[in-house]
Motif scaffolding. Structure first.
Motif, PDB file in Angstrom:
ATOM      1  N   HIS A 186      30.453  45.699  47.682  1.00 55.00           N
ATOM      2  CA  HIS A 186      29.913  45.885  46.450  1.00 55.00           C
ATOM      3  C   HIS A 186      30.721  46.753  45.461  1.00 55.00           C
ATOM      4  O   HIS A 186      31.115  46.436  44.213  1.00 55.00           O
ATOM      5  N   ARG A 187      30.931  48.209  45.872  1.00 52.44           N
ATOM      6  CA  ARG A 187      31.841  48.905  45.014  1.00 52.44           C
ATOM      7  C   ARG A 187      33.196  48.693  44.940  1.00 52.44           C
ATOM      8  O   ARG A 187      33.971  49.008  43.789  1.00 52.44           O
ATOM      9  N   LEU A 188      33.690  47.798  45.717  1.00 53.84           N
ATOM     10  CA  LEU A 188      35.206  47.474  45.843  1.00 53.84           C
ATOM     11  C   LEU A 188      35.103  46.183  44.343  1.00 53.84           C
ATOM     12  O   LEU A 188      36.309  45.960  43.933  1.00 53.84           O
ATOM     13  N   ASP A 189      34.244  45.601  44.386  1.00 56.84           N
ATOM     14  CA  ASP A 189      33.882  44.597  43.255  1.00 56.84           C
ATOM     15  C   ASP A 189      34.043  45.316  42.177  1.00 56.84           C
ATOM     16  O   ASP A 189      34.879  44.753  40.968  1.00 56.84           O
ATOM     17  N   GLN A 190      33.482  46.344  42.008  1.00 56.26           N
ATOM     18  CA  GLN A 190      33.466  47.163  40.665  1.00 56.26           C
ATOM     19  C   GLN A 190      34.864  47.706  40.366  1.00 56.26           C
ATOM     20  O   GLN A 190      35.259  47.679  39.584  1.00 56.26           O
ATOM     21  N   ALA A 191      35.481  48.132  41.626  1.00 56.53           N
ATOM     22  CA  ALA A 191      36.727  48.614  41.345  1.00 56.53           C
ATOM     23  C   ALA A 191      37.878  47.744  41.117  1.00 56.53           C
ATOM     24  O   ALA A 191      38.740  47.922  40.252  1.00 56.53           O
ATOM     25  N   ILE A 192      37.783  46.497  41.550  1.00 54.31           N
ATOM     26  CA  ILE A 192      38.548  45.310  41.085  1.00 54.31           C
ATOM     27  C   ILE A 192      38.470  44.881  39.588  1.00 54.31           C
ATOM     28  O   ILE A 192      39.476  44.818  38.965  1.00 54.31           O
ATOM     29  N   SER A 193      37.074  44.892  39.079  1.00 59.34           N
ATOM     30  CA  SER A 193      36.891  44.694  37.910  1.00 59.34           C
ATOM     31  C   SER A 193      37.377  45.835  36.784  1.00 59.34           C
ATOM     32  O   SER A 193      38.050  45.290  35.790  1.00 59.34           O
ATOM     33  N   LEU A 194      37.471  47.175  37.335  1.00 57.63           N
ATOM     34  CA  LEU A 194      38.001  48.086  36.404  1.00 57.63           C
ATOM     35  C   LEU A 194      39.553  48.088  36.259  1.00 57.63           C
ATOM     36  O   LEU A 194      40.118  48.156  35.208  1.00 57.63           O
ATOM     37  N   LEU A 195      40.097  47.584  37.581  1.00 58.09           N
ATOM     38  CA  LEU A 195      41.506  47.555  37.525  1.00 58.09           C
ATOM     39  C   LEU A 195      42.060  46.331  36.666  1.00 58.09           C
ATOM     40  O   LEU A 195      43.025  46.246  35.849  1.00 58.09           O
ATOM     41  N   THR A 196      41.275  45.083  36.829  1.00 56.59           N
ATOM     42  CA  THR A 196      41.488  44.186  35.751  1.00 56.59           C
ATOM     43  C   THR A 196      41.277  44.420  34.416  1.00 56.59           C
ATOM     44  O   THR A 196      42.347  43.982  33.574  1.00 56.59           O
TER      45      THR A 196
END
Length: 341
Positions: free
Chosen positions: A298-308
């Protein structure tokens, strides 16, 4: 006669010097060349070429000079020992000369070793070797080396290997092309020279080809492990070395996507990391496994969104803010996200 894929490795390691010849063919020139090197070295020994017991003939030369091969087969050497007449990259243009040499071969003549690319079942050269009662034909496919072949290579290099390390080296063999894998084994043998202890996963990690810069790995590990205070000094060092902000974001995206794939694996993060291609070894594998487990999908999903979002902002035509400052802020936010529980 045909050599089956199961029989071929044993014959390549210990060919019969009384045979008329051997045809090695296949679509991958590097794999064919490695097997040919192994066979010829086993037949004539390390001094064979220096003692002129090996004659090399390009396959294309046999069209204009068809007697080159039979002359090499019948020639009497200055030094005692087995002799080899090697025809390289043969095609059916060279078939008349090769078939004539096979027919005229007699005991005591040089053994005929022929390499070729992919040959159809109707190829004259292939049919001649497969039908010959005293010669072999071996097809080399694009399969990675078997465990037995890897162990044989390591034994030749005088290297012993443990169970976990054997799993890593087998995984590596599937990720690298044959030439790179052979170089990695040679590098491993040099790395362990004078060290009688078995090879460990850490040894393999030390000699395996690296896919990313060590400095980039360092900053990504700092972010993934929520060491916020270390981000600024590390970024300043990377900027001084010429690292570009977009390159940092791309590397971070690759790292966090790998962590996300591992965290989402149905059998757990460890199995997810083990399935990565190119493979990840030794301490880096253990470190990324811990990171994936700590973050969770779940938090890695958030991390990828921030990176995008940051990547899109950097590439935007209206972007005016300092690019490295944007990246630093994004990495700090990632580290803080990782620190939250």
């Amino acid at each position: 006669m045909k050599l089956s894929p199961r029989e071929a490795p044993g014959y390549f390691a210990k060919p019969d010097p009384r045979r008329t010849g051997l045809l090695i063919y296949g679509p991958d020139g590097m794999r064919v060349a490695l097997k040919r090197q192994q066979v010829i070295a086993a037949l004539v020994g390390p001094a064979g070429e220096a003692e002129m017991r090996l004659t090399r003939i390009p396959g294309g030369d046999l069209r204009k000079q068809p007697t080159l091969l039979i002359d090499a087969v019948k020639a009497i050497g200055f030094f005692p020992g087995p002799r080899v007449a090697f025809v390289e990259e043969a095609t059916d243009v060279a078939a008349p000369a090769i078939l004539a040499a096979l027919e005229d071969w007699a005991e005591g003549d040089a053994q005929i070793v022929v390499t070729a690319g992919q040959l159809k079942a109707t190829s004259k050269i292939r049919k001649a070797f497969e039908a010959h009662p005293n010669a072999y034909a071996a097809a080399i496919y694009d399969d990675p080396p078997s465990r037995a072949e890897i162990e044989a290579e390591l034994n030749r290099a005088g290297v012993t290997i443990g169970g976990a390390a054997m799993e890593d080296i087998t995984t590596l063999s599937r990720a690298l092309d044959p030439g790179d894998f052979r170089q990695t084994l040679e590098k491993l043998a040099l790395y362990k020279h004078g060290d009688a202890t078995p090879v460990t996963p850490e040894d393999i990690a030390a000699v395996a080809p690296v896919s990313t810069e060590a400095e980039l790995d360092d900053v990504l590990n700092i972010v993934a492990e929520a060491k916020t205070r270390e981000i600024g000094p590390m970024l300043a060092r990377l900027a001084a070395q010429g690292t570009q902000p977009v390159g940092l974001v791309i590397a971070a995206m690759r790292h966090f996507r790998a962590l996300h794939a591992a965290a989402s694996h149905p059998d757990g993060a460890a199995r997810g990391i083990a399935a990565m291609r190119p493979p990840i070894f030794g301490p880096r594998r253990d470190r990324m496994t811990r990171q994936a487990s700590a973050w969770g999908a779940h938090r890695l999903d958030q991390a990828i969104s921030l990176l995008t979002d940051t990547d899109l902002q950097l590439r935007s035509a209206g972007q005016n803010a300092p690019a490295m400052a944007l990246v630093e802020r994004m990495l700090i936010r990632l580290a803080m996200l990782g620190a939250s529980r």
